[in-house]
Design a protein around this motif. Structure first.
Motif, PDB file in Angstrom:
ATOM      1  N   HIS A 242     159.603-136.798  47.624  1.00 39.99           N
ATOM      2  CA  HIS A 242     158.620-136.086  46.944  1.00 39.99           C
ATOM      3  C   HIS A 242     157.118-135.576  46.751  1.00 39.99           C
ATOM      4  N   HIS A 243     156.800-136.214  47.697  1.00 33.08           N
ATOM      5  CA  HIS A 243     155.208-136.277  47.775  1.00 33.08           C
ATOM      6  C   HIS A 243     154.329-136.990  46.857  1.00 33.08           C
TER       7      HIS A 243
ATOM      8  N   SER B 161     150.321-132.648  47.233  1.00 29.17           N
ATOM      9  CA  SER B 161     151.239-131.239  47.482  1.00 29.17           C
ATOM     10  C   SER B 161     150.602-130.971  48.283  1.00 29.17           C
TER      11      SER B 161
ATOM     12  N   ASP C 212     151.079-131.935  52.753  1.00 30.31           N
ATOM     13  CA  ASP C 212     152.023-132.841  53.524  1.00 30.31           C
ATOM     14  C   ASP C 212     151.179-133.731  54.137  1.00 30.31           C
TER      15      ASP C 212
ATOM     16  N   SER D  29     156.243-136.078  55.531  1.00 27.48           N
ATOM     17  CA  SER D  29     157.021-134.881  54.621  1.00 27.48           C
ATOM     18  C   SER D  29     157.585-134.487  56.375  1.00 27.48           C
TER      19      SER D  29
ATOM     20  N   PHE E 158     165.088-127.148  49.539  1.00 33.84           N
ATOM     21  CA  PHE E 158     164.017-127.485  48.705  1.00 33.84           C
ATOM     22  C   PHE E 158     162.737-128.530  49.992  1.00 33.84           C
ATOM     23  N   ASN E 159     163.981-129.024  51.067  1.00 32.02           N
ATOM     24  CA  ASN E 159     162.781-130.298  51.764  1.00 32.02           C
ATOM     25  C   ASN E 159     161.067-129.008  52.351  1.00 32.02           C
TER      26      ASN E 159
ATOM     27  N   ASP F 128     160.412-125.394  50.862  1.00 36.34           N
ATOM     28  CA  ASP F 128     159.960-124.887  50.812  1.00 36.34           C
ATOM     29  C   ASP F 128     159.987-125.849  48.945  1.00 36.34           C
ATOM     30  N   ARG F 129     159.224-126.622  48.193  1.00 37.02           N
ATOM     31  CA  ARG F 129     159.445-127.320  47.298  1.00 37.02           C
ATOM     32  C   ARG F 129     159.513-126.555  46.171  1.00 37.02           C
ATOM     33  N   ARG F 130     159.341-125.082  45.709  1.00 39.02           N
ATOM     34  CA  ARG F 130     159.803-124.359  44.915  1.00 39.02           C
ATOM     35  C   ARG F 130     160.920-123.769  44.646  1.00 39.02           C
TER      36      ARG F 130
ATOM     37  N   CYS G 279     162.140-130.237  40.962  1.00 43.89           N
ATOM     38  CA  CYS G 279     162.425-131.400  41.646  1.00 43.89           C
ATOM     39  C   CYS G 279     163.771-130.966  42.313  1.00 43.89           C
TER      40      CYS G 279
END
Length: 349
Positions: A217-218, A222, A224, A228, A265-266, A268-270, A336
């Motif tokens: 989740h970084h 925002s 990479d 990532s 999710f990996n 496209d985090r939204r 998330c």
């Protein structure tokens, strides 16, 4: 894999059902969500007992922190546990930072058990061998060890500490008697370890231990970095292998629904599944080391109260919490796919 081991669907199956029963809780939770009124109590509490941690995990905000000033004393945390029990929770997860840096963890674990709370310890494992007596005396019913690789060089590169003491600590946990705690592994999936997931499951399954996976989740960033995700086909292949292992009875402690969205999710985090409802602000309490209460684990969500100045009961019923729940319901958040938000929400969909 030992023949007698039958792994649960997810790590949440270790935790007791709500006192009203699964079906009634599920119905009232759905109504709570639609009306934005808390008709059910939270059942799962994550309680940060410290921000300190001796590890140097490259993806964690607690890496290497050693400031004791924000740690609450033992009576204060016992009072917090009392409020958690009175709020209706059936379980509490002692987390951090690294909880085992505290000298009173056995006392806190015993107190949680006396209050009727299912007691969970979330640890990086590096101190288990030094604190086994406290873990045993605390009576923790589930110990979750965070571990991402069985390759010593990769582990040290990501965590900043050696792997061998952690594996030794896990072996020691298995020897606690007469009734050892349930043990599970939680693993953050990054570019570094995505090709090792099946190996992790097979290694720990042979020892009667299940593994749950969560995407990287970084840490709120925002941009990479070296952890990532890259190469979607590697991630898709890894998840296909995990689903195969789960179907065969190996210890993959993620639901199929959680795994189905893992790759999306990996990259496209939204991205969240169509019709997904995040119940985290209803099912789960989040209390940090400063005793701030939030509707979600995300640091991007506002603090809704602080237990220094307001009781937990009043905080849960406050306009601030209701506004935060509305924000979670509308997914006006960072987005998330965490175990403590997404997996517990999927359980009640």
């Amino acid at each position: 894999m030992p023949k007698q081991v039958r792994f649960p669907d997810t790590f949440l199956d270790y935790i007791p059902e709500p006192r009203c029963g699964h079906t009634e809780y599920q119905c009232k939770l759905a109504e709570s969500f639609s009306r934005n009124v808390a008709l059910v109590p939270p059942i799962y509490a994550l309680l940060k007992v410290t921000d300190r941690c001796p590890s140097g995990c490259s993806y964690c905000a607690h890496a290497g922190r050693n400031d004791i000033s924000s740690d609450s004393d033992t009576p204060t945390l016992k009072g917090t546990l009392q409020q958690i029990a009175e709020a209706g929770c059936v379980s509490v997860n002692f987390t951090g930072g690294e909880p085992l840096v505290r000298g009173d963890l056995a006392d806190l674990g015993r107190h949680a058990r006396e209050l009727g709370l299912y007691s969970i310890l979330l640890t990086n494992g590096s101190l288990i061998r030094h604190r086994l007596k406290e873990i045993t005396e605390g009576g923790f019913q589930l110990v979750i060890v965070s571990l991402d690789s069985l390759d010593p060089e990769k582990y040290r590169s990501t965590r900043g500490v050696p792997l061998a003491p952690v594996l030794h600590g896990i072996d020691l946990l298995r020897q606690i008697g007469p009734v050892p705690p349930h043990i599970s592994i939680t693993s953050v999936v990054t570019r570094s370890n995505v090709d090792e997931l099946s190996s992790l499951v097979e290694y720990f399954s042979q020892r009667g231990i299940g593994v749950q996976f969560t995407p990287y989740h970084h840490n709120g960033k925002s941009k990479d970095d070296m952890l990532s995700p890259r190469a979607p086909e590697r991630y898709r292949s890894a998840i296909v292998d995990l689903k195969r292992l789960k179907a065969s009875g190996s210890g993959v402690l993620n639901s199929e629904a959680y795994l189905d969205h893992f790759c999306n999710f990996n990259f496209d985090r939204r991205s969240l599944p169509a019709g997904y409802r995040c119940y985290s602000s209803y099912t789960t309490l989040y209390i940090d080391a400063q005793r701030n209460v939030r509707a979600c684990w995300s640091g991007g969500m506002p603090v809704v109260g602080n237990l220094r100045s307001q009781s937990l009961k009043d905080t849960i019923a406050s306009p601030q919490m209701r506004a935060a729940r509305r924000r979670v319901r509308d997914l006006r958040c960072e987005g998330c796919w965490l175990l403590c938000t997404a997996e517990i929400s999927l359980r009640w969909q």
